[in-house]
Design an enzyme around this catalytic site. Structure first.
Site, mmCIF file in Angstrom:
data_model
loop_
_atom_site.group_PDB
_atom_site.id
_atom_site.type_symbol
_atom_site.label_atom_id
_atom_site.label_comp_id
_atom_site.label_asym_id
_atom_site.label_seq_id
_atom_site.Cartn_x
_atom_site.Cartn_y
_atom_site.Cartn_z
ATOM 1 N N LYS A 21 -41.931 -54.774 -24.868
ATOM 2 C CA LYS A 21 -40.959 -55.070 -23.809
ATOM 3 C C LYS A 21 -41.561 -54.617 -22.486
ATOM 4 C CE LYS A 21 -36.209 -54.291 -22.283
ATOM 5 N NZ LYS A 21 -34.921 -53.619 -22.574
ATOM 6 N N LYS A 75 -40.829 -59.420 -25.217
ATOM 7 C CA LYS A 75 -39.867 -59.707 -24.152
ATOM 8 C C LYS A 75 -40.492 -59.354 -22.812
ATOM 9 C CE LYS A 75 -35.256 -58.480 -22.464
ATOM 10 N NZ LYS A 75 -34.080 -57.602 -22.609
#
Length: 327
Positions: A199, A252
């Site tokens: 992320k 992400k």
């Protein structure tokens, strides 16, 4: 006559739609989609998120109807995100593991009405923190181990409410192992973990933070989310999360990180999840509103690129729209 002899003509396999379908390498299906949804307190409330056209915050009664519609379209899973009122926020995130909290009540209500759907819950402190950070804050520092202890409580509370999978999005070190141990100790060995492993500290999250009113009140998230310039580090994070017990790993954002999805896919055989994040969604919506692009074609092309890069599943705010198109 051609200037030279063409023995190999790739266009032969592109000549008709039937031939193109026969040799298509990547196929996007409704089974690939996870639908992120936003829940809020109240009744009969549906609030459009200004920076995310056609996306809404729902009160629980209306969210159940939305989830039913998604399931009827063939969508097998939702990812649940709460808009927590300011009076329920504190630095220790105590509301996150309240058995009667918004998320816990929502899980129970959805399972009562749509028991077959898979419910994935977010595990992070930012919706519950007055500072908008993913951890406990002391003197401007985000504490790691103290935060992980709260995340474990949150995950157990969500499992007790009926969550099928928990998805730690906080990027604290060691949290997957601690959460796995806590779930197992409470008898939730069947509850899976989707780790937000790679992320990034991305600028693509702005509209999501609007949706949950969870933007950081000071500084940024670069001391715990990954540097946008790094790729090898992603494999380190994935390796650690798998070793600690992750059942799936996530990248992400997705669109600007297709290379990371590919590297993670090549590294592991467990499912890889891509998050088609709010900023990616908002850009397509804005360009489509201007008439500059064909929204439906761009959406399918974008999600197909994520599948082609190696993702097994995609969290996307386009889930219902895509399900309708595929249907």
């Amino acid at each position: 006559m051609p200037l030279y002899n063409l023995t190999n003509r790739p266009r032969r396999l592109r000549r008709t739609s039937a031939l193109r379908a026969m040799v298509q390498e990547t196929q996007l299906t409704v089974n690939d989609l996870i639908y992120p949804v936003f829940v809020m307190e109240g009744e009969n409330l549906k609030q459009e998120i200004v920076s995310m056209p056609d996306c809404y915050r729902y009160s629980l009664d209306l969210l159940i109807k939305e989830v039913k519609e998604a399931y009827d379209l063939g969508i097998k899973a939702i990812a649940l995100f709460p808009l927590v009122t300011d009076d329920k926020k504190d630095n220790e995130g105590t509301e996150s593991y309240n058995p009667n909290g918004l998320v816990q009540r929502t899980i129970k209500a959805i399972k009562a009405e749509v028991p077959e759907i898979t419910i994935i819950t977010d595990v992070a402190l930012d919706p519950y923190s007055p500072f908008g950070h993913d951890g406990i804050v002391v003197d401007g520092e985000i504490l790691n181990d103290e935060t992980v202890a709260v995340l474990a409580k949150m995950a157990v509370s969500q499992a007790q409410a009926g969550a099928d999978m928990v998805a730690p999005s906080d990027m604290m070190d060691g949290r997957i192992g601690v959460i796995r141990e806590a779930l197992d100790e409470e008898g939730f060995t069947h509850v899976g973990i989707i780790a937000y492993s790679a992320k990034y500290a991305s600028a693509y999250y702005g509209p999501f933070r609007d949706a949950l009113e969870s933007a950081p009140k000071f500084g940024d998230k670069k001391t715990y989310q990954m540097d946008i310039a790094n790729s090898r580090e992603a494999i380190t994070e994935v390796e650690l999360d798998i070793a600690e017990g992750a059942d799936m790993v996530m990248v992400k954002p997705a669109l600007a990180y297709l290379d990371i999805i590919r590297q993670v896919r090549d590294y592991t055989n467990i499912p890889v999840v891509a998050y088609n994040v709010s900023g990616e969604y908002a850009m397509i919506k804005a360009a489509a509103e201007k008439g500059w692009i064909d929204e439906k074609k761009i959406v399918l092309e974008t999600l197909t690129s994520m599948k082609r890069a190696g993702s097994d599943l995609i969290l996307t705010y386009f889930a219902k729209q895509v399900a309708l198109m595929l249907k």
